[in-house]
Design a protein around this motif. Structure first.
Motif, PDB file in Angstrom:
ATOM      1  N   SER A  86      35.747   0.242  53.154  1.00 28.44           N
ATOM      2  CA  SER A  86      36.928  -0.629  53.121  1.00 28.44           C
ATOM      3  C   SER A  86      36.659  -1.850  53.994  1.00 28.44           C
ATOM      4  CB  SER A  86      38.166   0.114  53.632  1.00 28.44           C
ATOM      5  OG  SER A  86      37.983   0.506  54.983  1.00 28.44           O
ATOM      6  N   THR A  87      37.515  -2.848  53.848  1.00 31.53           N
ATOM      7  CA  THR A  87      37.411  -3.995  54.745  1.00 31.53           C
ATOM      8  C   THR A  87      38.424  -3.820  55.869  1.00 31.53           C
ATOM      9  OG1 THR A  87      38.979  -5.308  53.452  1.00 31.53           O
ATOM     10  CG2 THR A  87      36.640  -5.563  52.925  1.00 31.53           C
ATOM     11  N   GLN A  88      38.059  -4.258  57.050  1.00 27.13           N
ATOM     12  CA  GLN A  88      38.927  -4.197  58.225  1.00 27.13           C
ATOM     13  C   GLN A  88      39.007  -5.592  58.825  1.00 27.13           C
ATOM     14  OE1 GLN A  88      40.707  -1.628  59.220  1.00 27.13           O
ATOM     15  NE2 GLN A  88      39.922  -0.372  57.565  1.00 27.13           N
ATOM     16  N   PRO A  89      39.935  -6.422  58.314  1.00 26.61           N
ATOM     17  CA  PRO A  89      39.984  -7.812  58.796  1.00 26.61           C
ATOM     18  C   PRO A  89      40.255  -7.937  60.285  1.00 26.61           C
ATOM     19  CG  PRO A  89      41.815  -7.348  57.296  1.00 26.61           C
ATOM     20  CD  PRO A  89      40.929  -6.147  57.287  1.00 26.61           C
ATOM     21  N   GLY A  90      41.061  -7.047  60.845  1.00 20.42           N
ATOM     22  CA  GLY A  90      41.351  -7.114  62.274  1.00 20.42           C
ATOM     23  C   GLY A  90      40.141  -6.811  63.132  1.00 20.42           C
ATOM     24  N   LEU A  91      39.231  -6.017  62.601  1.00 24.07           N
ATOM     25  CA  LEU A  91      37.993  -5.689  63.320  1.00 24.07           C
ATOM     26  C   LEU A  91      36.844  -6.611  62.922  1.00 24.07           C
ATOM     27  CD1 LEU A  91      38.107  -1.786  63.049  1.00 24.07           C
ATOM     28  CD2 LEU A  91      38.749  -3.201  65.008  1.00 24.07           C
ATOM     29  N   GLY A  92      37.017  -7.337  61.823  1.00 22.27           N
ATOM     30  CA  GLY A  92      35.979  -8.244  61.362  1.00 22.27           C
ATOM     31  C   GLY A  92      34.764  -7.533  60.815  1.00 22.27           C
ATOM     32  N   CYS A  93      35.005  -6.475  60.016  1.00 24.24           N
ATOM     33  CA  CYS A  93      33.863  -5.733  59.495  1.00 24.24           C
ATOM     34  C   CYS A  93      34.195  -5.036  58.182  1.00 24.24           C
ATOM     35  CB  CYS A  93      33.395  -4.699  60.510  1.00 24.24           C
ATOM     36  SG  CYS A  93      34.575  -3.370  60.809  1.00 24.24           S
ATOM     37  N   VAL A  94      33.119  -4.593  57.539  1.00 23.31           N
ATOM     38  CA  VAL A  94      33.236  -3.658  56.430  1.00 23.31           C
ATOM     39  C   VAL A  94      33.127  -2.288  57.071  1.00 23.31           C
ATOM     40  CG1 VAL A  94      32.163  -2.798  54.315  1.00 23.31           C
ATOM     41  CG2 VAL A  94      32.208  -5.263  54.786  1.00 23.31           C
ATOM     42  N   GLN A  95      34.165  -1.477  56.918  1.00 20.08           N
ATOM     43  CA  GLN A  95      34.162  -0.147  57.533  1.00 20.08           C
ATOM     44  C   GLN A  95      33.546   0.853  56.574  1.00 20.08           C
ATOM     45  OE1 GLN A  95      37.452   1.218  60.035  1.00 20.08           O
ATOM     46  NE2 GLN A  95      37.660   2.896  58.574  1.00 20.08           N
ATOM     47  N   ILE A  96      32.569   1.596  57.074  1.00 27.47           N
ATOM     48  CA  ILE A  96      31.886   2.618  56.287  1.00 27.47           C
ATOM     49  C   ILE A  96      32.168   3.963  56.945  1.00 27.47           C
ATOM     50  CG2 ILE A  96      29.661   3.451  55.426  1.00 27.47           C
ATOM     51  CD1 ILE A  96      28.623   0.560  55.712  1.00 27.47           C
ATOM     52  N   GLY A  97      32.759   4.870  56.183  1.00 24.75           N
ATOM     53  CA  GLY A  97      33.067   6.196  56.701  1.00 24.75           C
ATOM     54  C   GLY A  97      31.987   7.190  56.318  1.00 24.75           C
ATOM     55  N   LEU A  98      31.525   7.941  57.301  1.00 17.00           N
ATOM     56  CA  LEU A  98      30.501   8.964  57.092  1.00 17.00           C
ATOM     57  C   LEU A  98      31.018  10.315  57.572  1.00 17.00           C
ATOM     58  CD1 LEU A  98      27.298   7.243  58.581  1.00 17.00           C
ATOM     59  CD2 LEU A  98      28.077   7.221  56.204  1.00 17.00           C
ATOM     60  N   PRO A  99      30.683  11.406  56.866  1.00 18.79           N
ATOM     61  CA  PRO A  99      31.066  12.724  57.358  1.00 18.79           C
ATOM     62  C   PRO A  99      30.173  13.198  58.509  1.00 18.79           C
ATOM     63  CG  PRO A  99      29.897  12.935  55.286  1.00 18.79           C
ATOM     64  CD  PRO A  99      30.065  11.464  55.553  1.00 18.79           C
ATOM     65  N   ASN A 100      29.029  12.528  58.685  1.00 15.47           N
ATOM     66  CA  ASN A 100      28.091  12.886  59.745  1.00 15.47           C
ATOM     67  C   ASN A 100      27.533  11.595  60.340  1.00 15.47           C
ATOM     68  OD1 ASN A 100      25.948  13.672  61.348  1.00 15.47           O
ATOM     69  ND2 ASN A 100      25.163  15.179  59.898  1.00 15.47           N
ATOM     70  N   LEU A 101      28.076  11.200  61.491  1.00 12.02           N
ATOM     71  CA  LEU A 101      27.665   9.935  62.098  1.00 12.02           C
ATOM     72  C   LEU A 101      26.204   9.931  62.531  1.00 12.02           C
ATOM     73  CD1 LEU A 101      30.809   9.018  64.195  1.00 12.02           C
ATOM     74  CD2 LEU A 101      30.005   7.947  62.097  1.00 12.02           C
ATOM     75  N   ASP A 102      25.704  11.093  62.960  1.00 15.98           N
ATOM     76  CA  ASP A 102      24.322  11.156  63.404  1.00 15.98           C
ATOM     77  C   ASP A 102      23.354  10.863  62.266  1.00 15.98           C
ATOM     78  OD1 ASP A 102      25.148  11.839  65.947  1.00 15.98           O
ATOM     79  OD2 ASP A 102      24.983  13.995  65.583  1.00 15.98           O
ATOM     80  N   ARG A 103      23.798  11.122  61.066  1.00 17.79           N
ATOM     81  CA  ARG A 103      22.949  10.910  59.898  1.00 17.79           C
ATOM     82  C   ARG A 103      23.387   9.629  59.188  1.00 17.79           C
ATOM     83  NH1 ARG A 103      19.410  14.043  57.317  1.00 17.79           N
ATOM     84  NH2 ARG A 103      19.062  13.669  55.114  1.00 17.79           N
ATOM     85  N   GLY A 104      22.972   8.513  59.694  1.00 23.00           N
ATOM     86  CA  GLY A 104      23.209   7.294  58.965  1.00 23.00           C
ATOM     87  C   GLY A 104      23.721   6.095  59.727  1.00 23.00           C
ATOM     88  N   ARG A 105      24.425   6.304  60.822  1.00 25.71           N
ATOM     89  CA  ARG A 105      25.024   5.148  61.515  1.00 25.71           C
ATOM     90  C   ARG A 105      23.986   4.083  61.858  1.00 25.71           C
ATOM     91  NH1 ARG A 105      29.415   4.632  65.935  1.00 25.71           N
ATOM     92  NH2 ARG A 105      29.543   6.877  65.761  1.00 25.71           N
ATOM     93  N   ALA A 106      22.931   4.464  62.544  1.00 26.95           N
ATOM     94  CA  ALA A 106      21.931   3.483  62.982  1.00 26.95           C
ATOM     95  C   ALA A 106      21.273   2.789  61.787  1.00 26.95           C
ATOM     96  CB  ALA A 106      20.876   4.156  63.859  1.00 26.95           C
ATOM     97  N   ALA A 107      20.964   3.558  60.739  1.00 23.75           N
ATOM     98  CA  ALA A 107      20.311   2.977  59.564  1.00 23.75           C
ATOM     99  C   ALA A 107      21.223   1.983  58.862  1.00 23.75           C
ATOM    100  CB  ALA A 107      19.899   4.088  58.594  1.00 23.75           C
ATOM    101  N   LEU A 108      22.505   2.296  58.747  1.00 20.41           N
ATOM    102  CA  LEU A 108      23.454   1.388  58.094  1.00 20.41           C
ATOM    103  C   LEU A 108      23.612   0.087  58.884  1.00 20.41           C
ATOM    104  CD1 LEU A 108      26.038   4.078  57.076  1.00 20.41           C
ATOM    105  CD2 LEU A 108      24.979   2.481  55.470  1.00 20.41           C
ATOM    106  N   VAL A 109      23.807   0.214  60.170  1.00 21.50           N
ATOM    107  CA  VAL A 109      23.986  -0.976  61.002  1.00 21.50           C
ATOM    108  C   VAL A 109      22.737  -1.855  60.933  1.00 21.50           C
ATOM    109  CG1 VAL A 109      24.290  -1.801  63.370  1.00 21.50           C
ATOM    110  CG2 VAL A 109      25.697   0.090  62.512  1.00 21.50           C
ATOM    111  N   GLU A 110      21.585  -1.263  61.060  1.00 29.03           N
ATOM    112  CA  GLU A 110      20.332  -2.021  61.023  1.00 29.03           C
ATOM    113  C   GLU A 110      20.122  -2.687  59.667  1.00 29.03           C
ATOM    114  OE1 GLU A 110      17.016  -3.846  62.314  1.00 29.03           O
ATOM    115  OE2 GLU A 110      18.385  -2.687  63.563  1.00 29.03           O
ATOM    116  N   HIS A 111      20.411  -1.965  58.600  1.00 23.95           N
ATOM    117  CA  HIS A 111      20.195  -2.479  57.244  1.00 23.95           C
ATOM    118  C   HIS A 111      21.060  -3.706  56.940  1.00 23.95           C
ATOM    119  CE1 HIS A 111      19.121  -2.173  52.976  1.00 23.95           C
ATOM    120  NE2 HIS A 111      20.395  -2.414  52.704  1.00 23.95           N
TER     121      HIS A 111
END
Length: 134
Positions: A86-111
């Motif tokens: 989703s988009t989060q205009p107040g945060l200034g980002c595209v929000q991506i929800g993951l069921p497991n933050l350890d598996r993917g957060r760093a890769a998504l941000v870097e990408h």
């Protein structure tokens, strides 16, 4: 308000709105613009308005959302399950929800940096609700 935000001269400025129910105010997220602010003030009384500076417009965030949405197969093939986007205009980002933050957060941000600002949060996939009987 909607007609104003859809005017071509404001599409690169407007980001989104929220309602502050306890404060009885309208929060308008936008990139700083004196012309846009003046136009909004003709529609909303000053005591009911909060103009909030954000780095990205709705157009910017929608482009990022489209990019992430187009990459879903890419992430699935790498074992990263995306629950929501989703988009989060107040945060200034595209929000991506993951069921497991350890598996993917760093890769998504870097990408996606620096072209698409992302906020990665814990979020389980939505559960579809059955349609009520008529």
């Amino acid at each position: 308000m909607r007609a104003l935000t859809e005017r071509p001269e404001y599409r690169a400025v407007y980001a989104g709105t929220e309602t502050d129910i306890p404060g009885n105010r309208l929060l308008v997220h936008r990139k700083p613009s004196e012309a846009f602010d003046a136009a909004v003030r003709t529609l909303v009384p000053a005591e009911r308005l909060w103009l909030r500076d954000v780095p990205y417009s709705a157009v910017d965030l929608e482009a990022g959302l489209t990019r992430v949405r187009g990459d879903m197969t890419y992430w699935q093939n790498r074992g990263i399950a995306i629950s929501t986007i989703s988009t989060q205009p107040g945060l200034g980002c595209v929000q991506i929800g993951l069921p497991n933050l350890d598996r993917g957060r760093a890769a998504l941000v870097e990408h996606y940096k620096p072209n698409t600002p992302v906020c990665v949060v814990f979020e389980l996939p939505p559960i579809p609700m059955p349609m009520p009987a008529r």
